[in-house]
Scaffold this motif. Structure first.
Motif: not given
Length: 265
Positions: A27-50
């Protein structure tokens, strides 16, 4: 990479504690804001749910929820990969798709393990080696390169179960920590354990602790991320720091200052 690593995660046999730890590392590597390998187009509700699931107290009934944690994000990554594949095919049709040798995938069929591994060895290992060019060790890599090395190492070792064809590649893989791994062994673990368990800076009394929920560094404002994520937590106030940010801290610990002032009056 995110899709492949979460596939390994979903099929892992870890305990609840291990699943939560591995989930935060991903989660911290791919999905949180400014993650080093941020997956594009991830909606914030998805991130918040995780984030909400990972913030809840651990219990044995969470296992199924943890295994399904990345389903929505995985679908986004698949859609993004399909868009890139479509774009690549279109460019290839007009003569721009020359990144790979046209014959590289010739003769490869689904289920042909030997040829699949040969292609992986040809494509992945040289890219993995280039990440370490000019670097003395894993911890001297830049943040994004560290994340890429961890992700590629995980796919090579756990996803493909690929054994490097040369000693150089094997040694590089040994240096690199991997996701969804019970034993964080190798040189990285030795270096991490060498960090001081407690330090005192500007009146702050910092203790080094593992991080399994989203926290941000007080100094650089970036999240604490990655495999074996650790940070310094002040026992007197709410300041949290990356291990590498302690020497740059300029703000003193307010509770410690207040207590010292009272003692002097």
């Amino acid at each position: 990479l995110f899709y492949l690593i979460t596939d390994i995660y979903q099929n892992s046999g870890g305990t609840t504690k291990e699943l939560r730890k591995w989930a935060y590392e991903i989660f911290s590597t791919f999905l949180i804001p400014n993650a080093p390998l941020s997956v594009p187009n991830i909606d914030q509700p998805i991130v918040q749910a995780i984030d909400k699931v990972l913030s809840c107290p651990a219990n044995s009934e969470q296992d199924d929820q943890l295994k399904r944690l990345f389903i929505a994000a995985r679908q986004v990554s698949v859609d993004d990969a399909n868009d890139h594949l479509t774009d690549f095919r279109q460019k290839r049709q007009i003569g721009l798709g020359t990144v790979f040798d046209r014959n590289m995938l010739a003769g490869v069929v689904v289920g042909d393990r030997a040829k699949e591994l040969k292609v992986a060895d040809t494509l992945l290992m040289p890219g993995f080696e280039r990440l370490f060019a000019g670097a003395a060790d894993f911890e001297s890599l830049e943040t994004r390169s560290q994340a890429l090395a961890c992700a590629l190492g995980t796919v090579i070792k756990l996803g493909l179960c690929l054994r490097p064809s040369c000693n150089v590649h094997e040694k590089l893989l040994d240096k690199c920590p991997t996701f969804v791994t019970k034993d964080k062994s190798g040189k990285f673990k030795i270096k991490s354990m060498a960090s001081k368990r407690s330090v005192q800076v500007k009146g702050h009394q910092f203790l080094l602790n593992n991080v399994n929920v989203t926290v941000y560094c007080y100094h650089c404002r970036e999240a604490v991320w990655g495999i074996n994520a650790q940070a310094y937590f002040c026992t007197n106030c709410d300041v949290v720091l990356h291990k590498q940010c302690t020497s740059a801290l300029t703000d003193s610990c307010y509770p410690a200052q207040t207590q010292k002032a009272k003692q002097q009056t």
